[in-house]
Design a protein around this motif. Sequence first.
Motif, mmCIF file in Angstrom:
data_model
loop_
_atom_site.group_PDB
_atom_site.id
_atom_site.type_symbol
_atom_site.label_atom_id
_atom_site.label_comp_id
_atom_site.label_asym_id
_atom_site.label_seq_id
_atom_site.Cartn_x
_atom_site.Cartn_y
_atom_site.Cartn_z
ATOM 1 N N GLU A 22 0.625 -1.053 -0.032
ATOM 2 C CA GLU A 22 0.087 -0.141 -0.072
ATOM 3 C C GLU A 22 0.882 1.312 0.127
ATOM 4 O O GLU A 22 2.032 1.366 0.709
ATOM 5 C CB GLU A 22 -1.115 -0.148 1.080
ATOM 6 C CG GLU A 22 -2.012 -1.084 1.311
ATOM 7 C CD GLU A 22 -2.681 -1.062 2.609
ATOM 8 O OE1 GLU A 22 -4.037 -0.907 2.172
ATOM 9 O OE2 GLU A 22 -2.112 -1.485 3.515
ATOM 10 N N TRP A 23 0.635 2.405 -0.889
ATOM 11 C CA TRP A 23 1.254 3.224 -0.996
ATOM 12 C C TRP A 23 0.589 4.565 -0.196
ATOM 13 O O TRP A 23 -0.675 4.686 -0.435
ATOM 14 C CB TRP A 23 1.433 3.858 -2.538
ATOM 15 C CG TRP A 23 2.285 2.708 -3.092
ATOM 16 C CD1 TRP A 23 1.881 1.389 -3.788
ATOM 17 C CD2 TRP A 23 3.804 2.761 -3.453
ATOM 18 N NE1 TRP A 23 3.114 0.750 -3.948
ATOM 19 C CE2 TRP A 23 4.018 1.504 -4.176
ATOM 20 C CE3 TRP A 23 4.589 3.775 -3.237
ATOM 21 C CZ2 TRP A 23 5.462 1.134 -4.390
ATOM 22 C CZ3 TRP A 23 6.055 3.294 -3.822
ATOM 23 C CH2 TRP A 23 6.139 2.265 -4.303
ATOM 24 N N PRO A 24 1.305 5.540 0.202
ATOM 25 C CA PRO A 24 0.651 6.546 1.091
ATOM 26 C C PRO A 24 0.176 7.721 0.066
ATOM 27 O O PRO A 24 0.729 7.566 -1.287
ATOM 28 C CB PRO A 24 1.734 7.128 2.002
ATOM 29 C CG PRO A 24 3.202 6.857 1.181
ATOM 30 C CD PRO A 24 2.637 5.563 0.720
ATOM 31 N N GLU A 25 -0.635 8.539 0.553
ATOM 32 C CA GLU A 25 -1.315 9.502 -0.404
ATOM 33 C C GLU A 25 -0.343 10.803 -0.513
ATOM 34 O O GLU A 25 -0.246 11.193 -1.773
ATOM 35 C CB GLU A 25 -2.522 10.179 0.270
ATOM 36 C CG GLU A 25 -3.593 9.415 0.438
ATOM 37 C CD GLU A 25 -4.794 9.859 1.180
ATOM 38 O OE1 GLU A 25 -4.840 10.843 1.550
ATOM 39 O OE2 GLU A 25 -6.061 9.189 1.188
ATOM 40 N N GLY A 26 0.707 11.106 0.347
ATOM 41 C CA GLY A 26 1.666 11.894 -0.013
ATOM 42 C C GLY A 26 3.100 11.540 -0.350
ATOM 43 O O GLY A 26 3.155 10.235 -0.986
ATOM 44 N N PRO A 27 3.940 12.458 -0.272
ATOM 45 C CA PRO A 27 5.396 11.734 -0.630
ATOM 46 C C PRO A 27 5.849 10.555 0.116
ATOM 47 O O PRO A 27 5.439 10.542 1.480
ATOM 48 C CB PRO A 27 6.359 13.263 -0.255
ATOM 49 C CG PRO A 27 5.280 14.153 -0.265
ATOM 50 C CD PRO A 27 3.962 13.718 0.202
ATOM 51 N N VAL A 28 6.284 9.687 -0.414
ATOM 52 C CA VAL A 28 7.092 8.457 0.157
ATOM 53 C C VAL A 28 8.486 8.999 1.192
ATOM 54 O O VAL A 28 9.067 9.523 0.645
ATOM 55 C CB VAL A 28 7.399 7.435 -0.925
ATOM 56 C CG1 VAL A 28 7.870 6.205 -0.208
ATOM 57 C CG2 VAL A 28 6.118 6.997 -1.616
ATOM 58 N N GLN A 29 8.039 8.386 2.140
ATOM 59 C CA GLN A 29 9.104 8.753 3.145
ATOM 60 C C GLN A 29 10.083 7.437 3.815
ATOM 61 O O GLN A 29 10.893 7.596 4.496
ATOM 62 C CB GLN A 29 8.436 9.172 4.680
ATOM 63 C CG GLN A 29 7.666 10.638 4.537
ATOM 64 C CD GLN A 29 8.618 11.616 3.868
ATOM 65 O OE1 GLN A 29 9.793 11.896 4.345
ATOM 66 N NE2 GLN A 29 7.899 12.554 3.261
ATOM 67 N N GLY A 30 9.801 6.420 3.176
ATOM 68 C CA GLY A 30 10.302 5.124 3.448
ATOM 69 C C GLY A 30 9.205 3.845 3.347
ATOM 70 O O GLY A 30 8.266 3.955 2.736
ATOM 71 N N TRP A 31 9.468 2.800 4.048
ATOM 72 C CA TRP A 31 8.557 1.797 4.143
ATOM 73 C C TRP A 31 8.850 0.906 5.376
ATOM 74 O O TRP A 31 9.324 1.049 5.955
ATOM 75 C CB TRP A 31 9.132 0.781 2.955
ATOM 76 C CG TRP A 31 10.284 0.026 3.263
ATOM 77 C CD1 TRP A 31 11.626 0.306 3.140
ATOM 78 C CD2 TRP A 31 10.386 -1.653 3.132
ATOM 79 N NE1 TRP A 31 12.259 -0.620 3.387
ATOM 80 C CE2 TRP A 31 11.768 -1.852 3.287
ATOM 81 C CE3 TRP A 31 9.289 -2.514 3.192
ATOM 82 C CZ2 TRP A 31 11.954 -3.155 3.544
ATOM 83 C CZ3 TRP A 31 9.989 -4.010 3.200
ATOM 84 C CH2 TRP A 31 11.186 -4.008 3.412
ATOM 85 N N ALA A 32 7.584 0.167 5.402
ATOM 86 C CA ALA A 32 7.400 -0.841 6.708
ATOM 87 C C ALA A 32 7.044 -2.061 6.289
ATOM 88 O O ALA A 32 6.230 -2.455 5.371
ATOM 89 C CB ALA A 32 6.305 -0.095 7.569
ATOM 90 N N LEU A 33 7.561 -2.973 6.846
ATOM 91 C CA LEU A 33 7.177 -4.334 6.749
ATOM 92 C C LEU A 33 6.623 -4.990 7.788
ATOM 93 O O LEU A 33 7.121 -4.955 9.209
ATOM 94 C CB LEU A 33 8.497 -5.208 6.682
ATOM 95 C CG LEU A 33 8.406 -6.965 6.131
ATOM 96 C CD1 LEU A 33 7.532 -7.193 5.149
ATOM 97 C CD2 LEU A 33 9.620 -7.444 6.485
ATOM 98 N N VAL A 34 5.246 -5.332 7.909
ATOM 99 C CA VAL A 34 4.449 -5.672 9.156
ATOM 100 C C VAL A 34 4.015 -7.036 8.924
ATOM 101 O O VAL A 34 3.490 -7.575 8.009
ATOM 102 C CB VAL A 34 3.195 -4.621 9.117
ATOM 103 C CG1 VAL A 34 2.341 -4.921 10.219
ATOM 104 C CG2 VAL A 34 3.450 -3.449 8.914
ATOM 105 N N LEU A 35 4.177 -7.984 10.027
ATOM 106 C CA LEU A 35 4.290 -9.348 9.910
ATOM 107 C C LEU A 35 3.051 -10.105 11.161
ATOM 108 O O LEU A 35 2.979 -9.442 12.097
ATOM 109 C CB LEU A 35 5.532 -10.024 10.288
ATOM 110 C CG LEU A 35 6.718 -9.477 9.571
ATOM 111 C CD1 LEU A 35 8.012 -10.188 10.031
ATOM 112 C CD2 LEU A 35 6.472 -9.661 7.976
#
Length: 212
Positions: A22-35
């Motif tokens: 899933e991509w955020p609405e605003g500028p991309v600040q990084g990423w998260a891996l959620v398990l």
Amino acid sequence: MAERKETWVAQGQAGAVDCVVEWPEGPVQGWALVLHPHPLHGGARDNKVVTTISRTCLAHGLVAVRPNFRGVGASEGSFDHARGETADMLQLVEQFQAAYPQACAGHWVLAGFSFGTSVAAQLYSSLQGARQPDAVLLAGPAVERFRFRDIALPEHTVLIHGEADEVVPLAEAMDFGRAHDLPVTVIPDASHFFHGKLLTLKTLVQLRLRAL
């Protein structure tokens, strides 16, 4: 909310690892891996604790990646007590970083719930010589139940536990925190699945993300 949602398939040791990205609405600040929690007890990437953490990460500009572990949904293979799952996630990280270098140039958050905390902790400990996450969030930590290797977690690791957890007793979480010299944030009256306490969980995750 996500600007867009897509399916992405990584290749683990046992075959396909089916993921939602899933991509955020605003500028991309990084990423998260959620398990997610235990695959043999209904655990999947759409678990409400997992989606709460994921949506909170999205709101902070992080691309949220939620894989299904082996044997869940379209992911291939069978449950491997965190060993195979950790190996799969290690390959997933490498492949995601190669496929989405722009997202991975920013912050990296590693999070897990219940069984997912054990995979997350052992994944972090397996990233020797590679870039490590900027934040580690473990909710309802059950790390010791599926541990197969030594664990080395950063001092900024956030442990969140429910006072009334009926699956992983609070004393178990406290023992884990004590062994690794990590504080444990306890949500009063919260059960393992944080019923009625998801907003509190969200707030705690927000506090950590704001510190990135």
